[in-house]
Design a protein around this motif. Structure first.
Motif: not given
Length: 717
Positions: A160-177
């Motif tokens: 739920t933390f990640l859902q809240w966080l991504v929502g706070k950022c306007g569903n902007r996210y990116h992933i790095f390896n």
């Protein structure tokens, strides 16, 4: 917000040079991410102590990156030191007129709780609530997801933390390896930033100018005061320079709150990892020759950082007093340890003064403040830290006559920092006219008398316990296929953790219990029902407890299925138990009626805190309030270490004790209540009679005997 040197092109915002600020908790991978974006080949990234500005080319574009200090994942903003919060805010000043994007770096393989969510929100909102419009969540260590997509990870149960966080950022996210470089990762990130800037009307994020000015001014003033403090301390040392002495042996005692770094200091002093960095439960003496000097270091149990001395278990306080006598004729220095990566406030000062007060006012004349985790200062001086933290730390430094030292716990090979500490100890001894710290003779005798009485009584209690164990084996309880347990106790006693340990699961979660929670499972072939109940305030009278809370506790009985029921009264071992706690326990237990005590076992949590000491020694050290509770429960008690959930023996033994209790209660019912009380009280009367005899014998002892030993691995001093 102001436009930031960009122009629209093909529906997106073209940016000639990107300005990016990296934020996140410690260990999230910010520095590794910065190196990856700019293709920098560096050694293993270190902890970022201060803002670091890096310029370079990424995916053919100019980029300015500002790496900022991380906060501890579990620490709220008021638990972060002032100088680190200032550095966070000033990260915006390193990329004027403001960053195009703030990258909030999150490890994809870490677990996050509600407190982590609060910590992230509070630290980001140091910049103002508009910061979220300019923030992108960047997940690091993407390879740890294996076959799972980042979207599946975000939506997975418990995240739920990640859902809240991504929502706070306007569903902007990116992933790095981070472990394997792929150029498309950076290119896609820069394109996402351009889209975000376009969505914000071509604006970058600008920090409130007034707020930025105030933080800059605070830092400037702190630096000026730090310079004055440094010169004052140096002058103070110069005054006594001609009177310094050289000691062939140096005796030191480490004091401080838990997790302040005391055990790490021993590794620093002796230059190698010789110390097991577990919590110190008893005094530990280490001695070796360093640079031609015999160095003796006594490590002591720590206290809770913000709790008063009355909340500290008597055994811990006795160990602190005992440490002074374990390096005869007395220590040259008391090293009072503080962490540099934590704030120091009024409640910490009060706690520290009370615990130091156990040693008497003269102890301050022999005390040096020893700051640990010096690597987190970066290029800052310890004086800047002291000045930025405010009046409470400055008051503490003054009580120690401005004697302080910094150790970098991660650099065991730096012998210079240790030799400088020895030099400061010798300077302090010279300032004290060559005297070491000595305990007052009256206190010395009282400590010995109290220790003797405790150990005598604990041995007697242990003998009674062994006799009861032998008799219980002869008439062992019947194996029960179904069993119901109700856990009762004050808040933070460890009820929920104990419930998880008993069932061998995490079904009860880890949050504070506000309503009764019932879980079932199979343990050792038994169908076990465990009911966790809301805790009461440890020292609050029952009259001041809300009615609904009392009703909720009583509700627990209706949740237990028909059959044998036992109550587990949970008490944590690592804190004191006094008369107020006894009254609160008595009143809350009596909600169930007088017979509840006949069905109750005292369950001590935090069993690892005991170390090599016996539970009987703890009981005797705490005094009459705790013994009254145990006597009401027929001296039935058990120890549980919630940190050692894999140990099935502790749960098996608990269930056997409960089965014996159930069998005893059935036998008592058949003989009549008056006979039951007579039987359960008989052994307690014997214990009390023995204790009265021990008290008289102890008072007749010659308190000037040099040595007193017990068979429990204890010498008196």
């Amino acid at each position: 917000m102001a436009a930031c040197g960009s122009s629209p092109q093909f529906g997106v915002q073209f940016i000639s040079e990107f300005r990016i600020v990296l934020l996140g908790n410690k260990g999230a991978g910010k520095t590794s991410l910065a190196n990856m974006i700019l293709c920098r080949q560096t050694t293993s990234p270190r902890s970022t102590a201060q803002c670091m500005k890096i310029r370079g080319v990424a995916a053919g574009r100019l980029v300015t990156l500002v790496d900022s200090p991380g906060w501890w994942k579990n620490f709220l903003v008021h638990e972060t030191p002032e100088f680190q919060k200032q550095e966070l805010v000033l990260s915006m000043a390193h990329c004027q007129p403001g960053p195009h994007a703030v990258l909030l770096v999150i490890r994809v393989d870490a677990l996050y709780t509600e407190k982590n969510k609060q910590a992230a929100q509070q630290h980001l909102e140091l910049f103002g609530k508009d910061i979220w419009k300019h923030t992108i969540v960047v997940f690091t260590y993407g390879d740890r997801l294996q076959d799972q997509t980042v979207e599946q990870h975000i939506e997975s149960e418990g995240e739920t933390f990640l859902q809240w966080l991504v929502g706070k950022c306007g569903n902007r996210y990116h992933i790095f390896n981070i472990d394997r470089y792929r150029g498309t990762q950076v290119k896609e990130l820069l394109e996402m930033i351009e889209d975000m800037v376009a969505g914000n009307g071509g604006s970058c994020y600008e920090m409130d100018k007034k707020c930025l000015y105030e933080v800059k001014e605070m830092k400037r003033v702190a630096e000026e005061k730090a310079n004055k403090r440094r010169m004052m301390v140096q002058e103070q040392r110069n005054v006594h320079e001609g009177h310094n002495i050289s000691l062939s042996n140096i005796r030191m005692v480490l004091l401080g709150y838990r997790r302040s770094g005391k055990s790490c200091i021993r590794n620093n002093i002796f230059g190698r990892e010789i110390i097991d960095l577990k919590r110190t439960s008893q005094c530990v003496k280490t001695q070796s020759e360093i640079a031609g000097k015999i160095i003796t270091v006594l490590d002591t149990p720590g206290w809770w950082k913000t709790l008063t001395a009355r909340d500290t278990a008597e055994l811990d306080k006795q160990e602190i007093l005992r440490s002074i006598c374990l390096c005869p004729p007395g220590p040259h220095a008391l090293l009072l340890t503080l962490r540099l990566d934590m704030p120091f406030r009024d409640e910490e000062l009060k706690s520290l003064e009370e615990h130091m007060g156990l040693l008497g006012e003269r102890a301050w004349n022999h005390t040096i403040l020893l700051f640990t985790h010096g690597d987190l200062l970066g290029d800052m001086t310890v004086e800047q830290y002291i000045e930025s933290e405010g009046k409470d730390l400055k008051l503490l430094a003054a009580k120690c006559r401005n004697r302080y030292h910094v150790l970098n716990n991660k650099n065991l090979l730096d012998g210079g920092q240790v030799m400088e500490l020895f030099k400061k100890v010798e300077e302090m001894v010279a300032e004290n006219d060559g005297l070491y710290y000595e305990m007052h003779p009256r206190t010395y005798k009282e400590v010995r008398r109290k220790w003797r009485l405790m150990t005598k009584k604990s041995k007697m209690r242990l003998k009674v316990k062994r006799r009861r164990m032998i008799s219980s084996v002869k008439g062992a309880g019947q194996y029960l296929t179904e069993l119901s347990l109700i856990l009762l106790g004050y808040g933070e006693a460890g009820k929920t953790s104990a419930s998880n340990t008993i069932l061998g699961t995490t079904d009860f979660g880890f949050k504070r219990t506000s309503r009764c929670v019932k879980r079932m499972g199979e343990v050792e072939g038994r169908l076990l029902t465990v009911i966790d109940t809301p805790g009461w305030w440890k020292r609050l009278p029952i009259e001041e407890m809300p009615q609904f809370s009392k009703q909720e506790i009583l509700q627990s009985v209706s949740l237990a299925p028909p059959g044998p029921v036992s109550f587990l009264l949970v008490i944590r071992l690592d804190s004191s138990f006094q008369e107020e706690e006894r009254r609160a326990v008595k009143d809350h237990m009596n909600l169930f009626g007088d017979t509840v005590w006949d069905q109750t076992v005292v369950l001590f949590t935090c069993g690892d805190w005991l170390g090599d000491r016996t539970i009987e020694l703890y009981i005797e050290s705490e005094g009459e309030a705790l013994k009254w509770i145990l006597e009401k429960c027929g001296n039935r008690y058990h120890i549980l270490s919630n940190k050692n959930q894999r140990s099935s023996n502790q749960v098996t033994d608990l269930l056997k004790k409960i089965e014996e209790l159930v069998a005893e209660n059935k036998a008592c019912c058949s003989m009549g209540m008056w006979e039951s009380k007579e039987k359960t009280g008989r052994s307690l009367e014997n214990v009390q009679a023995n204790e009265r005899g021990i008290q008289q014998q102890t008072e007749d002892f010659d308190l000037d005997d040099d040595v007193f030993t017990t068979d429990m691995k204890y010498n008196i001093f």
